[in-house]
Design a protein around this motif. Structure first.
Motif, PDB file in Angstrom:
ATOM      1  N   UNK A 158      -5.900   3.780 -35.007  1.00 44.37           N
ATOM      2  CA  UNK A 158      -4.811   2.850 -34.698  1.00 44.37           C
ATOM      3  C   UNK A 158      -3.873   3.423 -33.639  1.00 44.37           C
ATOM      4  N   UNK A 159      -3.561   4.710 -33.732  1.00 47.75           N
ATOM      5  CA  UNK A 159      -2.636   5.324 -32.775  1.00 47.75           C
ATOM      6  C   UNK A 159      -3.228   5.367 -31.367  1.00 47.75           C
ATOM      7  N   UNK A 160      -4.552   5.357 -31.272  1.00 43.20           N
ATOM      8  CA  UNK A 160      -5.220   5.350 -29.971  1.00 43.20           C
ATOM      9  C   UNK A 160      -5.464   3.925 -29.462  1.00 43.20           C
ATOM     10  N   UNK A 161      -5.116   2.939 -30.284  1.00 43.03           N
ATOM     11  CA  UNK A 161      -5.317   1.544 -29.895  1.00 43.03           C
ATOM     12  C   UNK A 161      -6.774   1.123 -29.914  1.00 43.03           C
ATOM     13  N   UNK A 162      -7.581   1.792 -30.715  1.00 41.74           N
ATOM     14  CA  UNK A 162      -9.015   1.510 -30.791  1.00 41.74           C
ATOM     15  C   UNK A 162      -9.260   0.293 -31.678  1.00 41.74           C
ATOM     16  N   UNK A 163     -10.055  -0.633 -31.166  1.00 43.22           N
ATOM     17  CA  UNK A 163     -10.496  -1.761 -31.977  1.00 43.22           C
ATOM     18  C   UNK A 163     -11.737  -1.303 -32.729  1.00 43.22           C
ATOM     19  N   UNK A 164     -11.702  -1.459 -34.039  1.00 46.37           N
ATOM     20  CA  UNK A 164     -12.830  -1.013 -34.848  1.00 46.37           C
ATOM     21  C   UNK A 164     -13.065  -1.981 -35.990  1.00 46.37           C
ATOM     22  N   UNK A 165     -14.291  -1.956 -36.463  1.00 49.03           N
ATOM     23  CA  UNK A 165     -14.665  -2.738 -37.636  1.00 49.03           C
ATOM     24  C   UNK A 165     -14.610  -1.813 -38.841  1.00 49.03           C
ATOM     25  N   UNK A 166     -13.832  -2.190 -39.833  1.00 52.35           N
ATOM     26  CA  UNK A 166     -13.825  -1.427 -41.077  1.00 52.35           C
ATOM     27  C   UNK A 166     -14.799  -2.093 -42.031  1.00 52.35           C
ATOM     28  N   UNK A 167     -15.773  -1.331 -42.489  1.00 54.24           N
ATOM     29  CA  UNK A 167     -16.758  -1.834 -43.435  1.00 54.24           C
ATOM     30  C   UNK A 167     -16.474  -1.203 -44.789  1.00 54.24           C
ATOM     31  N   UNK A 168     -15.960  -2.017 -45.702  1.00 55.31           N
ATOM     32  CA  UNK A 168     -15.661  -1.572 -47.063  1.00 55.31           C
ATOM     33  C   UNK A 168     -16.947  -1.708 -47.872  1.00 55.31           C
ATOM     34  N   UNK A 169     -17.555  -0.582 -48.178  1.00 54.87           N
ATOM     35  CA  UNK A 169     -18.837  -0.616 -48.877  1.00 54.87           C
ATOM     36  C   UNK A 169     -18.712  -1.057 -50.334  1.00 54.87           C
ATOM     37  N   UNK A 170     -17.492  -1.087 -50.862  1.00 53.48           N
ATOM     38  CA  UNK A 170     -17.300  -1.605 -52.221  1.00 53.48           C
ATOM     39  C   UNK A 170     -17.542  -3.109 -52.257  1.00 53.48           C
ATOM     40  N   UNK A 171     -17.272  -3.778 -51.149  1.00 52.56           N
ATOM     41  CA  UNK A 171     -17.468  -5.230 -51.096  1.00 52.56           C
ATOM     42  C   UNK A 171     -18.620  -5.629 -50.182  1.00 52.56           C
ATOM     43  N   UNK A 172     -19.173  -4.680 -49.435  1.00 46.08           N
ATOM     44  CA  UNK A 172     -20.293  -4.942 -48.516  1.00 46.08           C
ATOM     45  C   UNK A 172     -21.414  -3.931 -48.762  1.00 46.08           C
ATOM     46  N   UNK A 173     -21.929  -3.915 -49.970  1.00 49.59           N
ATOM     47  CA  UNK A 173     -22.950  -2.924 -50.346  1.00 49.59           C
ATOM     48  C   UNK A 173     -24.174  -2.994 -49.436  1.00 49.59           C
ATOM     49  N   UNK A 174     -24.480  -4.184 -48.922  1.00 50.67           N
ATOM     50  CA  UNK A 174     -25.672  -4.341 -48.080  1.00 50.67           C
ATOM     51  C   UNK A 174     -25.552  -3.560 -46.770  1.00 50.67           C
ATOM     52  N   UNK A 175     -24.355  -3.177 -46.366  1.00 51.47           N
ATOM     53  CA  UNK A 175     -24.164  -2.421 -45.121  1.00 51.47           C
ATOM     54  C   UNK A 175     -24.356  -0.920 -45.321  1.00 51.47           C
ATOM     55  N   UNK A 176     -24.481  -0.475 -46.565  1.00 48.09           N
ATOM     56  CA  UNK A 176     -24.647   0.949 -46.847  1.00 48.09           C
ATOM     57  C   UNK A 176     -25.925   1.502 -46.219  1.00 48.09           C
ATOM     58  N   UNK A 177     -26.995   0.722 -46.219  1.00 56.31           N
ATOM     59  CA  UNK A 177     -28.268   1.196 -45.667  1.00 56.31           C
ATOM     60  C   UNK A 177     -28.153   1.516 -44.182  1.00 56.31           C
ATOM     61  N   UNK A 178     -27.441   0.677 -43.414  1.00 57.53           N
ATOM     62  CA  UNK A 178     -27.286   0.954 -41.975  1.00 57.53           C
ATOM     63  C   UNK A 178     -26.480   2.234 -41.760  1.00 57.53           C
ATOM     64  N   UNK A 179     -25.448   2.458 -42.586  1.00 59.47           N
ATOM     65  CA  UNK A 179     -24.643   3.677 -42.473  1.00 59.47           C
ATOM     66  C   UNK A 179     -25.503   4.907 -42.740  1.00 59.47           C
ATOM     67  N   UNK A 180     -26.260   4.858 -43.813  1.00 61.38           N
ATOM     68  CA  UNK A 180     -27.094   5.997 -44.197  1.00 61.38           C
ATOM     69  C   UNK A 180     -28.159   6.273 -43.143  1.00 61.38           C
ATOM     70  N   UNK A 181     -28.743   5.231 -42.584  1.00 59.61           N
ATOM     71  CA  UNK A 181     -29.777   5.397 -41.559  1.00 59.61           C
ATOM     72  C   UNK A 181     -29.211   6.086 -40.320  1.00 59.61           C
ATOM     73  N   UNK A 182     -28.074   5.596 -39.822  1.00 56.09           N
ATOM     74  CA  UNK A 182     -27.479   6.161 -38.611  1.00 56.09           C
ATOM     75  C   UNK A 182     -26.978   7.585 -38.845  1.00 56.09           C
ATOM     76  N   UNK A 183     -26.481   7.856 -40.049  1.00 57.24           N
ATOM     77  CA  UNK A 183     -25.905   9.177 -40.334  1.00 57.24           C
ATOM     78  C   UNK A 183     -26.941  10.200 -40.775  1.00 57.24           C
ATOM     79  N   UNK A 184     -28.195   9.841 -40.785  1.00 56.72           N
ATOM     80  CA  UNK A 184     -29.222  10.798 -41.180  1.00 56.72           C
ATOM     81  C   UNK A 184     -29.234  11.097 -42.666  1.00 56.72           C
ATOM     82  N   UNK A 185     -28.809  10.125 -43.471  1.00 56.04           N
ATOM     83  CA  UNK A 185     -28.865  10.280 -44.925  1.00 56.04           C
ATOM     84  C   UNK A 185     -27.522  10.584 -45.570  1.00 56.04           C
TER      85      UNK A 185
END
Length: 125
Positions: free
Chosen positions: A63-90
């Motif tokens: 926020x202090x850098x003025x960056x626009x970002x998408x916050x993905x709350x995995x508590x309410x978007x469990x289906x997005x967890x797989x993409x996070x794990x894939x990109x982060x190498x597990x």
């Protein structure tokens, strides 16, 4: 940091190399520069004070850098967890910062990038 490369986290040197690779391979001219796609993976259901604090700290930096970002709350978007794990190498630890489908890790890695001046370059701010 030890083991950070195995998880897909980026160090300062990795950040510089990855940035050069995107610039050299993008095919976009300077006038057509698109902002990076920034995703912050979090969870609104966290039992650890350190996780809540780290999430708050990461949001503050973005926020202090003025960056626009998408916050993905995995508590309410469990289906997005797989993409996070894939990109982060597990890696499943939260929060995690991803920029242009590359993981820059959790709070410790992001703070290290900020301390050495690389985070602003990665975020193109």
């Amino acid at each position: 940091r030890s083991g950070s490369g195995a998880r897909g986290d980026a160090t300062c040197a990795d950040a510089c190399e990855g940035k050069r690779g995107r610039r050299d391979c993008s095919g976009r001219g300077a006038r057509e520069k698109m902002p990076p796609k920034v995703i912050l993976y979090t969870s609104s259901v966290s039992f650890g004070a350190s996780t809540r604090g780290h999430t708050s700290n990461m949001k503050h930096i973005l926020d202090s850098k003025g960056v626009k970002y998408e916050e993905v709350d995995l508590a309410t978007n469990r289906e997005r967890a797989d993409e996070m794990v894939k990109v982060s190498g597990g890696e499943r630890k939260l929060p995690q910062l991803h920029v242009d489908e590359k993981s820059y890790g959790g709070w410790d890695s992001v703070q290290e990038l900020e301390d050495c001046g690389e985070l602003s370059k990665i975020l193109q701010v």
